[in-house]
Design a protein around this motif. Structure first.
Motif, short mmCIF file in Angstrom:
data_model
loop_
_atom_site.label_atom_id
_atom_site.label_comp_id
_atom_site.label_asym_id
_atom_site.label_seq_id
_atom_site.Cartn_x
_atom_site.Cartn_y
_atom_site.Cartn_z
N HIS A 779 4.00 0.38 1.28
CA HIS A 779 2.82 0.50 2.14
C HIS A 779 1.54 0.52 1.31
O HIS A 779 0.51 -0.04 1.72
CB HIS A 779 2.92 1.75 3.00
CG HIS A 779 3.90 1.64 4.13
ND1 HIS A 779 3.63 0.97 5.29
CD2 HIS A 779 5.16 2.13 4.27
CE1 HIS A 779 4.67 1.03 6.10
NE2 HIS A 779 5.63 1.74 5.50
N ARG A 780 1.61 1.20 0.16
CA ARG A 780 0.42 1.26 -0.70
C ARG A 780 0.04 -0.12 -1.22
O ARG A 780 -1.15 -0.47 -1.30
CB ARG A 780 0.70 2.23 -1.86
CG ARG A 780 -0.46 2.42 -2.82
CD ARG A 780 -1.63 3.12 -2.11
NE ARG A 780 -1.22 4.38 -1.54
CZ ARG A 780 -1.22 5.54 -2.17
NH1 ARG A 780 -1.64 5.59 -3.43
NH2 ARG A 780 -0.86 6.65 -1.55
N ALA A 783 -1.60 -2.11 1.45
CA ALA A 783 -2.95 -1.63 1.76
C ALA A 783 -3.99 -2.19 0.80
O ALA A 783 -5.19 -2.11 1.08
CB ALA A 783 -2.98 -0.10 1.71
#
Length: 863
Positions: A779-780, A783
């Motif tokens: 997810h990082r 992002a």
């Protein structure tokens, strides 16, 4: 012919001349007939020589001295009327001649001592004086030592009414009756004979030998020399010592001058003969011409029949030598190696408990309590006769090694651990063999000898055409190490078998089967670590482990993180079901308990230090004391943080260490996730930059586009269908070299721990993140707009290339159909299919290019 009686009597009567020799005899002057004299006798005298006075009858004195190279350095000793020369042997030690040469033995100070009455028994000149009987009617005029030959020439004068041969007879009889033995050679007395020929006093570096080369040269320029028979040579030389052999020149030899070899038993006898006979002129019986004898020392060439046979039959010798070397190795080194293997196994338990820390023990208690059932199941397996492996499988950091070594095998005496990581990461085959030998205690090991023996084997094969078999290949050396280890393990298993036991009558195999608790345990750690390297090592380890469990010699436990372990192990044990134990991540409750237990263990250690320093801090600072409740207030965040971090043991240990240094749980987890994202970016997404890590090597079996596709899809869905991933164009039609096989690509990414493949009913079913913290790291990465745009652009670029390749293929087939002479109606469907496929691919390319344009815009605007 020479009668046997005369030949046998010659050594006893040295004054007799050889009966076969006729013609010239020594005259009363002691010089042989026919030998040319120097026109004017030249006798070199030392400048500082003193003329000794004549003594009474029987007394002797030194009158002159001469150098070691003869009169006027001619190399010969000249004699006058009523003068002759005697040669005394065994005056100096032969082995010390090189040392004695440095001393001035020829000076008049030395020779002048001949007349001294106080000569020491150690003085060589005193030996000469003792050897000459007092009754001999001679006067010594010169003493010329021959250091390298261990003797001395003594020139003397004698009355006219007596011959030199009679003086020689008297001297020989005196030495036989009263032997004079030097101090350095007490087993041999001094021998002396009259010099028949013309001695050559050379100072060349030619050491005496037991073989004499007798050359037959003309006595006169106009006469051809006559070759002496062996009988004549024996009659002439036997008086000087025992002869072992006489070798005449071959009849067909064209070497001139003619020669013969006389081999004496002793070197001293050859020295005496050479100094007495050199230059002697002789006439063979039945011959009209005289012959001069020229003597020299010759190195005897000993026949090496055994060595010649060995060198001439290499095809027979080298295999025999190789077999003898192998037998010697087995007989000498194998027992030593088995002893060291046993010793290493007995030290293993102490080695592994040496590095344990108190806080690790306290933190792992919660983990071991959670896995208590697994521990008991493995311990029960070690008490049963189960002819199969115990395989502990789990991702890196799942605590498999700690579980086995600290809990299952705690207190067990005979444990052998083989770490495959150290073995396969060694440099070269020699390094791999050395590391494997160190793991099991196999010593001595000569890993360097294999390279040398390979070179010798290659040289022998190139010369003889047959491989000698000295060298062993890598696989055979690994097998030998494992076989020796298996033999040592069996001895350990049977060490407790006593004659008084009730099972003493059982055979070894029956005893091992009846007592599984007494078998040692072999732990093979990091199995299939870098499975694409040193595959031979894993194959041999699997086969060796299978032999151990099938013969009930030992229990074998495999620790592995590779999901492909059933392939090599199933090949080694095709008819067995493994006792497989899979270690997963900890549940959130157990993970929290594990982190708290490590914090509590650290606080217990420091509690006493905090209490003792509390008053000191309060006096020096106005800071209030931090209570235990305030110290633990931020631990309420652990529930939320552990949900993000997951239950991987290594990640939980990192979290605990960060909490110990004062970080809050949220901050610690954020740092861990950020670090994991950077690791994924470097290892999997930017691997093509060639930063030197293993994932960026040219032989990787997955592509960057495949890794990003999995990251993007797992971040949005958490679980992917295995077969659905195989059907995507990114995997099924990858254009990256080495990544064309989708199943191999997924297996490689799983081994690299980017993903985890879970099975259902024995088949791969779902794909997830490699470890729980990677889910948050994915997810990082998504992002980050730059990373997302760059990686999506790479995926779309490859997809566009795939569609372009499909278009090229369709256009090529259409061009073939168009080249037909007539357009058959049967090809219309195929043409329509290809046109539709071409149109579909073109639409996809247009869509990809539109998306690629937007992504390029993001890359140009974002930092």
């Amino acid at each position: 012919m020479i009668s046997r009686r005369v030949l046998l009597r010659l050594p006893m009567r040295p004054s007799l001349r050889a009966p076969c020799l006729i013609g010239p005899r020594p005259s009363n002057t002691g010089w042989p007939i026919g030998v040319p004299r120097h026109p004017r006798p030249l006798v070199r005298r030392w400048e500082s020589s003193s003329i000794a006075k004549s003594t009474a009858a029987g007394d002797t004195s030194v009158n002159t001295t001469s150098g070691t190279v003869g009169s006027d350095n001619t190399g010969h000793i000249e004699t006058g009327p009523n003068e002759s020369i005697l040669f005394f042997d065994n005056i100096f030690p032969l082995r010390l001649s090189s040392v004695l040469m440095w001393r001035a033995w020829e000076t008049n100070e030395l020779l002048g001592r001949f007349n001294s009455a106080s000569l020491s028994f150690l003085d060589p000149i005193g030996l000469v004086k003792r050897a000459i009987p007092k009754s001999a009617p001679i006067t010594v005029t010169e003493i010329i030592p021959r250091l390298k030959e261990g003797g001395a020439y003594v020139k003397f004068t004698y009355p006219k009414d007596i011959s030199a041969t009679k003086i020689e007879d008297e001297l020989v009889k005196s030495l036989n009756k009263k032997p004079v033995k030097p101090w350095f050679n007490p087993l041999r007395s001094i021998k002396s004979h009259l010099v028949l020929g013309r001695p050559w006093l050379e100072d060349l570096h030619r050491l005496p030998k037991s073989r004499l080369r007798i050359e037959f040269v003309p006595a006169k320029d106009s006469e051809a020399p006559t070759e002496l028979s062996q009988e004549s040579l024996f009659s002439l030389f036997r008086r000087y010592g025992k002869i072992s052999d006489i070798v005449s020149q071959p009849p067909d030899s064209k070497v001139l001058p003619k020669f013969a070899y006389v081999d004496f038993m002793l070197v001293r006898d050859a020295i005496l003969a050479r100094n007495c006979v050199h230059g002697f002129v002789i006439q063979e019986e039945g011959s009209k011409n005289q012959t001069r004898l020229r003597l020299s020392y010759e190195q005897r060439v000993k026949p090496h029949h055994i060595w010649n046979w060995l060198t001439n039959h290499p095809r027979i010798v080298f295999p025999i030598v190789a077999a003898l070397l192998a037998a010697f190795t087995v007989a000498v080194f194998d027992p030593i190696r088995e002893f060291f293997v046993k010793w290493v196994k007995r030290q293993t338990s102490d080695i592994f408990t040496f590095h344990k820390r108190h806080d690790d023990d306290a933190g792992l208690d919660a983990l071991f309590t959670h896995r208590k059932d697994l521990i008991e199941a493995m311990q029960n397996s070690l008490l049963e006769t189960v002819e199969t492996f115990i395989v502990v499988h789990g991702p890196r950091g799942s605590g498999g090694r700690e579980l086995v070594m600290d809990q299952v095998l705690e207190g067990r005496p005979d444990v052998l651990v083989i770490d495959c990581r150290q073995v396969v990461e060694a440099r070269g085959e020699a390094g791999t063999i050395r590391k494997l030998a160190n793991q099991v205690g196999y010593r001595p090991v000569f890993s360097w000898a294999n390279n040398l023996s390979s070179m010798v084997d290659l040289a022998i094969q190139s010369t003889t055409g047959v491989k000698a078999g000295f060298s062993e290949n890598f696989e055979s050396q690994v097998t030998k190490i494992l076989q020796t280890t298996a033999s040592a393990l069996k001895d350990v298993s049977l060490a407790d078998k006593k004659k008084r036991d009730r099972d003493a009558n059982l055979t070894d195999d029956a005893y091992l089967e009846a007592h599984p608790e007494r078998r040692p345990v072999v732990v093979i750690d990091n199995f299939l670590h870098k499975s694409d390297e040193r595959g031979v090592v894993y194959d041999r380890l699997s086969e060796w482990a299978a032999a151990l469990v099938q013969s009930n010699v030992a229990h074998v436990i495999f620790l592995t993180t590779d999901t492909s372990f059933p392939k090599p192990l199933g090949k080694a044990l095709p008819d067995r079901v493994f006792h497989q134990i899979t270690l997963g991540d900890l549940t959130p409750d157990v993970a929290k308990q594990f982190v708290v237990s490590q914090l509590e263990s650290d606080q217990d250690v420091n509690r006493k230090g905090d209490k003792t320093n509390e008053n000191k801090h309060n006096k020096t600072h106005d800071t209030p004391t931090i209570t235990e409740k305030q110290r633990r207030r931020d631990l309420q965040e652990l529930d939320e943080c552990i949900d993000l971090l997951g239950g991987r043991l290594t990640d939980l240990q990192v979290l605990a260490r960060r909490l110990k240094v004062g970080q809050s749980p949220k901050k610690a987890v954020e740092d861990i996730i950020e670090q994991s994202a950077s690791e994924i970016l470097r290892m999997f997404l930017l691997a093509n930059k060639g930063d030197g890590n293993s994932a960026s090597s040219t032989d990787k079996k997955w592509s960057t586009e495949q890794a990003w596709y999995l990251i993007r899809e797992i971040a949005s869905q958490e679980r992917l269908r295995y077969n659905e991933v195989l059907l995507t164009n990114t995997f099924a039609s990858s254009l990256t070299a080495g990544a064309a096989n989708p199943e191999v690509a997924l297996e490689s990414l799983a081994n690299a721990e980017l993903i985890t493949i879970r099975s259902r009913h024995g088949r791969p079913a779902t794909i997830g993140a490699g470890k729980p913290v990677y889910q948050a790291a994915f997810h990082r990465l998504l992002a980050d707009p730059v990373v997302k745009a760059r990686m999506n652009l790479a995926v779309l670029t490859e997809l566009a290339k795939i569609e372009a390749k499909n278009i090229d293929k369709a256009e090529g087939e259409l061009s073939v159909l168009a080249s037909l002479p007539s357009q058959p109606y049967q090809a219309a469907d195929r043409v329509n299919y290809l046109l539709a496929k071409l149109q579909g691919s073109q639409k996809k390319i247009v869509g990809y290019e539109k998306e690629m344009g937007e992504l390029k815009k993001v890359l140009t605007e974002e930092m």
